[in-house]
Design an enzyme around this catalytic site. Structure first.
Site, PDB file in Angstrom:
ATOM      1  N   HIS A 104      -6.901  -3.753   9.871  1.00 20.04           N
ATOM      2  CA  HIS A 104      -8.121  -4.497   9.564  1.00 20.04           C
ATOM      3  C   HIS A 104      -8.953  -4.608  10.839  1.00 20.04           C
ATOM      4  O   HIS A 104      -8.837  -5.579  11.584  1.00 20.04           O
ATOM      5  CB  HIS A 104      -7.769  -5.874   9.002  1.00 20.04           C
ATOM      6  CG  HIS A 104      -7.050  -5.822   7.691  1.00 20.04           C
ATOM      7  ND1 HIS A 104      -6.510  -6.925   7.076  1.00 20.04           N
ATOM      8  CD2 HIS A 104      -6.789  -4.774   6.863  1.00 20.04           C
ATOM      9  CE1 HIS A 104      -5.947  -6.571   5.931  1.00 20.04           C
ATOM     10  NE2 HIS A 104      -6.092  -5.262   5.782  1.00 20.04           N
ATOM     11  N   GLU A 130     -16.891  10.326  23.516  1.00 18.11           N
ATOM     12  CA  GLU A 130     -15.590  10.914  23.200  1.00 18.11           C
ATOM     13  C   GLU A 130     -15.392  11.152  21.696  1.00 18.11           C
ATOM     14  O   GLU A 130     -14.525  11.929  21.295  1.00 18.11           O
ATOM     15  CB  GLU A 130     -14.471  10.008  23.716  1.00 18.11           C
ATOM     16  CG  GLU A 130     -14.363   8.700  22.933  1.00 18.11           C
ATOM     17  CD  GLU A 130     -13.277   7.770  23.464  1.00 18.11           C
ATOM     18  OE1 GLU A 130     -13.559   6.562  23.517  1.00 18.11           O
ATOM     19  OE2 GLU A 130     -12.183   8.224  23.792  1.00 18.11           O
ATOM     20  N   GLU A 166       0.825  -1.215   0.000  1.00 18.40           N
ATOM     21  CA  GLU A 166       0.000   0.000   0.000  1.00 18.40           C
ATOM     22  C   GLU A 166       0.859   1.266   0.000  1.00 18.40           C
ATOM     23  O   GLU A 166       0.382   2.340   0.366  1.00 18.40           O
ATOM     24  CB  GLU A 166      -0.953   0.019   1.206  1.00 18.40           C
ATOM     25  CG  GLU A 166      -1.860  -1.189   1.345  1.00 18.40           C
ATOM     26  CD  GLU A 166      -2.912  -1.334   0.241  1.00 18.40           C
ATOM     27  OE1 GLU A 166      -2.947  -0.483  -0.677  1.00 18.40           O
ATOM     28  OE2 GLU A 166      -3.674  -2.308   0.298  1.00 18.40           O
ATOM     29  N   HIS A 178      -2.706   1.723   8.593  1.00 20.35           N
ATOM     30  CA  HIS A 178      -3.814   0.946   8.030  1.00 20.35           C
ATOM     31  C   HIS A 178      -3.969  -0.340   8.822  1.00 20.35           C
ATOM     32  O   HIS A 178      -2.989  -1.063   9.021  1.00 20.35           O
ATOM     33  CB  HIS A 178      -3.529   0.637   6.558  1.00 20.35           C
ATOM     34  CG  HIS A 178      -4.436  -0.385   5.956  1.00 20.35           C
ATOM     35  ND1 HIS A 178      -5.804  -0.259   5.923  1.00 20.35           N
ATOM     36  CD2 HIS A 178      -4.169  -1.573   5.361  1.00 20.35           C
ATOM     37  CE1 HIS A 178      -6.334  -1.314   5.333  1.00 20.35           C
ATOM     38  NE2 HIS A 178      -5.370  -2.139   4.985  1.00 20.35           N
ATOM     39  N   HIS A 187     -12.854  -3.840   4.079  1.00 14.84           N
ATOM     40  CA  HIS A 187     -11.398  -4.033   4.150  1.00 14.84           C
ATOM     41  C   HIS A 187     -10.792  -3.515   5.456  1.00 14.84           C
ATOM     42  O   HIS A 187     -10.134  -4.268   6.166  1.00 14.84           O
ATOM     43  CB  HIS A 187     -10.746  -3.361   2.930  1.00 14.84           C
ATOM     44  CG  HIS A 187      -9.273  -3.585   2.823  1.00 14.84           C
ATOM     45  ND1 HIS A 187      -8.624  -3.778   1.625  1.00 14.84           N
ATOM     46  CD2 HIS A 187      -8.307  -3.638   3.773  1.00 14.84           C
ATOM     47  CE1 HIS A 187      -7.331  -3.965   1.854  1.00 14.84           C
ATOM     48  NE2 HIS A 187      -7.110  -3.870   3.152  1.00 14.84           N
TER      49      HIS A 187
END
Ligand code: 2HA
Ligand code: ZN
Length: 274
Positions: free
Chosen positions: A143, A171, A117, A141, A212
């Protein structure tokens, strides 16, 4: 001395361990990059490879990141293994003067390349650097399972996700007052999803990837990990509430969201309030 004593490298490795322990990084899932400061780059430079790797095209262009160096997870490497062997699972990549090619200057000692990525990470760094006057240094990133679950049941819009998350924990409006963006399902790893994500990151510091995971950005590891954690926890609360089977009976009202913003001195994205 060791490169791992450098606070940037130590913080990077710690985040990888923390994310693994949260259950966000099955197999080789997820990726992390950190843009080194000039000072950190100077401190790490003595450990660079004698001969850097070859220049490779990035597939996208980030002129405001010319010559910048990033710590990055390796493609196909497991977050679970980072702290045990950071030199094999991480690398430092340097961009060229045009911001359109990269080379490895440290790490991946057993072979490999930076995260698949990388185009999305670099474009996100580029737009977040500009949007934050240079403060943004981390792109992460993961999952995150509850947030991914919500991408099967909520409309895939910035508004639906932002409101569901803001309403799920008091919050949230304080932690991400700008809201979150949503990228529809796309093939990961290329320029197309990088451009779609970076378009949203001009306005948001987090972007959901449908079916994703999540991209978060921030000035340091604590803030960025905290954003990921807060969003995923709010998503988990929403999933639990929906799972009770009677629908959402009540939630934080919009005037309540406004009151939180006023009490904590943050500017809520008005687009998402009724
Ligand atoms: O396997 O998470 O998006 C790394 C990824 C790709
Ligand atoms: Zn992923």
């Amino acid at each position: 001395m060791s490169i791992f004593k450098n606070p940037a490298m130590a913080g990077f490795i710690r985040l990888c361990d923390d994310g693994w322990r949260q259950g966000w990084h099955e197999r080789n899932g997820g990726n992390l990059t950190y843009r080194l400061t000039a000072e950190e780059e100077g401190a790490c430079h003595p450990y660079w490879r004698a001969t850097p790797g070859d220049w490779r095209p990035l597939g996208v262009t980030a002129p405001n990141l010319a010559d910048a160096c990033f710590i990055a997870t390796g493609s196909g490497k497991y977050f679970r293994n980072v702290s045990a062997a950071p030199q094999d699972n991480l690398c430092v990549v340097q961009l060229n003067g045009a911001g359109d090619a990269w080379r490895v200057v440290w790490g991946l000692e057993a072979g490999g390349r930076p995260t698949s990525e990388l185009p999305t990470h670099i474009l996100n760094h580029s737009v977040r650097k500009q949007a934050t006057d240079g403060a943004c240094r981390v792109i992460y990133h993961a999952h995150t399972p509850s947030l991914i679950a919500l991408t099967y049941v909520l409309p895939l819009t910035d508004r639906a996700f932002t409101r569901a998350l803001w309403q799920s924990a008091t919050e949230c409006p304080v932690v991400f007052p700008g809201g979150v963006g949503v990228v529809p399902w796309m093939v990961p790893g290329g320029a197309e999803i990088a451009l779609a994500t970076a378009g949203l990151m001009q306005r948001y510091d987090a972007a959901v990837w449908a079916h994703h995971g999540l991209f978060c950005s921030g000035p340091d590891f604590d803030t960025t990990f905290g954003l990921m954690h807060t969003i995923e926890k709010a998503a988990d609360i929403h999933v639990r509430a929906l799972s009770c089977g009677q629908g959402i009976r009540q939630t934080i009202p919009d005037d309540g969201l406004r009151a939180i913003a006023q009490a904590f001195g943050v500017a809520l994205n008005q687009d998402f309030l009724d």
